[in-house]
Design a protein around this motif. Structure first.
Motif, PDB file in Angstrom:
ATOM      1  N   PHE A  88      -6.828   6.135  -0.648  1.00  0.00           N
ATOM      2  CA  PHE A  88      -6.375   5.875  -2.060  1.00  0.00           C
ATOM      3  C   PHE A  88      -7.456   5.703  -3.186  1.00  0.00           C
ATOM      4  O   PHE A  88      -7.080   6.071  -4.399  1.00  0.00           O
ATOM      5  N   ASN A 121      -1.718   7.761  -9.375  1.00  0.00           N
ATOM      6  CA  ASN A 121      -2.780   7.996  -8.259  1.00  0.00           C
ATOM      7  C   ASN A 121      -2.388   9.363  -7.580  1.00  0.00           C
ATOM      8  O   ASN A 121      -1.419   9.541  -7.162  1.00  0.00           O
ATOM      9  N   GLY A 176      -0.391  -1.967 -12.247  1.00  0.00           N
ATOM     10  CA  GLY A 176      -0.211  -1.818 -10.887  1.00  0.00           C
ATOM     11  C   GLY A 176       0.176  -3.220 -10.395  1.00  0.00           C
ATOM     12  O   GLY A 176       0.341  -3.188  -9.077  1.00  0.00           O
ATOM     13  N   TRP A 178      -2.253  10.045  -4.433  1.00  0.00           N
ATOM     14  CA  TRP A 178      -1.348   9.843  -3.274  1.00  0.00           C
ATOM     15  C   TRP A 178       0.086   9.539  -3.899  1.00  0.00           C
ATOM     16  O   TRP A 178       1.052  10.071  -2.962  1.00  0.00           O
ATOM     17  N   GLU A 179       0.122   9.307  -5.059  1.00  0.00           N
ATOM     18  CA  GLU A 179       1.684   9.279  -5.184  1.00  0.00           C
ATOM     19  C   GLU A 179       2.296  10.639  -5.805  1.00  0.00           C
ATOM     20  O   GLU A 179       3.515  10.528  -6.272  1.00  0.00           O
ATOM     21  N   TYR A 222       3.961  13.398  -1.024  1.00  0.00           N
ATOM     22  CA  TYR A 222       4.913  12.634  -0.153  1.00  0.00           C
ATOM     23  C   TYR A 222       5.450  13.278   1.112  1.00  0.00           C
ATOM     24  O   TYR A 222       5.583  14.453   0.634  1.00  0.00           O
ATOM     25  N   GLN A 254      -2.891   2.364  -7.779  1.00  0.00           N
ATOM     26  CA  GLN A 254      -1.504   2.607  -7.070  1.00  0.00           C
ATOM     27  C   GLN A 254      -0.772   1.661  -8.017  1.00  0.00           C
ATOM     28  O   GLN A 254      -0.816   0.593  -8.408  1.00  0.00           O
ATOM     29  N   TYR A 255       0.606   2.207  -8.227  1.00  0.00           N
ATOM     30  CA  TYR A 255       1.712   1.564  -8.931  1.00  0.00           C
ATOM     31  C   TYR A 255       0.953   1.463 -10.411  1.00  0.00           C
ATOM     32  O   TYR A 255       1.855   0.578 -11.254  1.00  0.00           O
ATOM     33  N   PHE A 294       6.079   3.536  -5.574  1.00  0.00           N
ATOM     34  CA  PHE A 294       5.684   4.179  -6.725  1.00  0.00           C
ATOM     35  C   PHE A 294       6.525   4.653  -7.641  1.00  0.00           C
ATOM     36  O   PHE A 294       6.112   4.924  -8.915  1.00  0.00           O
ATOM     37  N   ARG A 315       0.888  -1.279  -0.168  1.00  0.00           N
ATOM     38  CA  ARG A 315      -0.048   0.080   0.094  1.00  0.00           C
ATOM     39  C   ARG A 315       0.832   1.333   0.027  1.00  0.00           C
ATOM     40  O   ARG A 315       0.795   2.216   0.692  1.00  0.00           O
ATOM     41  N   MET A 316       1.914   1.318  -0.810  1.00  0.00           N
ATOM     42  CA  MET A 316       2.853   2.648  -1.029  1.00  0.00           C
ATOM     43  C   MET A 316       3.754   2.745   0.121  1.00  0.00           C
ATOM     44  O   MET A 316       4.876   2.998  -0.434  1.00  0.00           O
TER      45      MET A 316
END
Length: 475
Positions: free
Chosen positions: A261, A325, A419, A327-328, A331, A398-399, A295, A105-106
């Protein structure tokens, strides 16, 4: 241990699962994945044997004195012995120092806490390979269950989730390897809640304590299991209670979220421990082969691929656009982003990967406070192209970024990930981890023996055989 007649608590359900789990209970894909995670943790740790933080960790572990002559557990590469929790501390630093450990989860890195704790608890105690495999599976699963939907909320509350959740896996692994009952394992999990910690100021400042947070979490989890083994107890509703883990670190005992996310507003708290043994969250863990955030891994691969496939001349690039994403693009969290001038971002990695049409897995490590800034001594074309990289928040998993390289003539080249590219199985891990062989403290043939031992982990009569391979320095 139950506080009321309302059924078992979350920690009790986790405790029952972990204490009863055996190697025969693991579906083949789960066993394969756990072996892959173990292999990657060891390869990354061994490849980091010359990192500058390692002597500091060793000094702390040994307290200024000589290594133990016998007993305790061994440190990777050197084979020096220290008390179990101190050896786990050093090995965790090794696995975390380069930022190449696994990721879930990153923003959590289970392996650098779980694997050192499990090896230290197992060594010298007659634990066989199957026992280690089951302990690792239980530990990863509890970590992933707790972290799955809570990482954004904990990050938004100012906690560094990797260290925060990192205490649980070691507590579960140590309990399983010590042979604790279901009830005692639940107490170990409850005790671990009291030792959960980790704040984001280190992430924002780029200071060195990031390297040592997970190692301390590994020690704390082992301590929780040791206390439970001696009869220590913890609160039954340590996770879902009115002021339990969920309230203290995510802001709501009822499952309300302050970050997600995927836009979720709440979770079903009781579902955290549903379908244990049938649905495996650990299968979603990913590996990091490049010294950078999780990520960043697919961004590097996609940019390198585009550079190779289309023979892109970096001087002809108008823009590299990375859709990812939301959230990516921040940071460590939207509420507490790092300074806009910080050099650790997607731009540097994307630019260098495209220019070089690849990226060295054993190259410069992720930069923290007192370390050299990433890219500070790179060719000027890397810095120049970095300024033409743009990260864009998009409706992407994510990813799973989409990278578009637009040239000055209007031509565009596009590549995207789904992902799953870094959620490696054992075969892929063996293949990709060969990029680390040049940094190992022994020849490639020895590395292959270590990988083969992990592939047949259930056949090992003792975990000590595995540790032997991880410390040997053949000529």
């Amino acid at each position: 241990m139950s506080a009321d007649a309302g059924g078992p608590t979350i920690s009790e359900r986790f405790g029952a699962f972990a204490s009863a789990l055996g190697p025969a209970d693991l579906p083949a894909p789960v066993a394969d994945k756990v072996k892959a995670l173990l292999l990657h943790a060891l390869m990354v740790g061994l490849a980091s044997h010359a990192e500058s933080d390692v002597p500091l960790a060793r000094s702390v572990a040994l307290g200024g004195g000589p290594p133990l002559a016998a007993g305790g557990a061994r440190m990777l590469a050197s084979g020096d012995r220290a008390p179990r929790r101190d050896a786990a501390f050093v090995n965790s630093v090794l696995m975390h120092a380069r930022g190449q450990d696994d990721s879930y989860r990153m923003l959590t890195h289970p392996g650098c806490a779980i694997v050192p704790a499990a090896l230290a608890e197992a060594e010298g105690r007659g634990i066989d390979g199957g026992g280690l495999l089951a302990a690792l599976a239980a530990a990863y699963e509890v970590h992933c269950r707790l972290a799955r939907d809570l990482v954004p909320s904990t990050q938004n509350h100012g906690f560094r989730s990797s260290a925060l959740f990192g205490v649980f896996g070691p507590a579960v692994a140590a309990s399983r390897l010590r042979g604790l009952s279901a009830d005692a394992t639940a107490h170990a999990i409850a005790l671990a809640v009291s030792y959960a910690f980790g704040n984001l100021e280190t992430s924002r400042a780029g200071t060195r304590e990031m390297t040592f947070q997970e190692p301390v979490a590994a020690q704390s989890g082992m301590t929780a299991a040791a206390l439970a083994a001696e009869g220590g107890t913890g609160a039954p509703r340590c996770i879902e209670g009115a002021v339990g883990f969920l309230y203290s670190f995510a802001g709501s005992a009822e499952g309300e979220l302050t970050g997600s996310f995927a836009g979720a507003e709440r979770i079903d708290v009781g579902a955290l421990a549903d379908s244990l043994g049938d649905r495996w969250e650990l299968l979603g863990a990913t590996m990091k082969i490049y010294s950078g955030a999780g990520f960043v891994q697919p961004v590097i691969d996609l940019c390198a691929r585009l550079g190779r496939e289309h023979a892109i001349d970096h001087a002809q690039v108008r823009e590299i656009r990375v859709e990812m994403n939301e959230w990516e693009t921040y940071y460590p969290s939207p509420r507490f982003p790092r300074p806009a001038t910080d050099e650790w971002n997607n731009a540097y990695f994307a630019a260098k990967a495209l220019i070089q049409r690849g990226y060295a897995s054993t190259g410069r490590r992720l930069s923290y406070g007192g370390r050299d800034a990433a890219g500070s001594d790179e060719p000027p074309e890397v810095e120049a192209l970095s300024r033409r990289v743009r990260a864009v928040a998009a409706d992407r998993a994510q990813y799973a970024p989409r990278v578009t390289v637009e040239l000055v003539d209007g031509t565009s080249h596009v590549a995207e990930a789904d992902g799953t590219e870094f959620a490696w199985d054992l075969a892929t891990t063996r293949k990709r981890d060969r990029a680390l062989y040049g940094a190992l403290p022994f020849p490639e043939a020895h590395a292959e023996r270590l990988a083969s031992a992990i592939a047949s982990l259930e056949s090992l009569a003792s975990v000590d055989e595995l540790v032997d391979l991880a410390v040997a320095r053949p000529s």
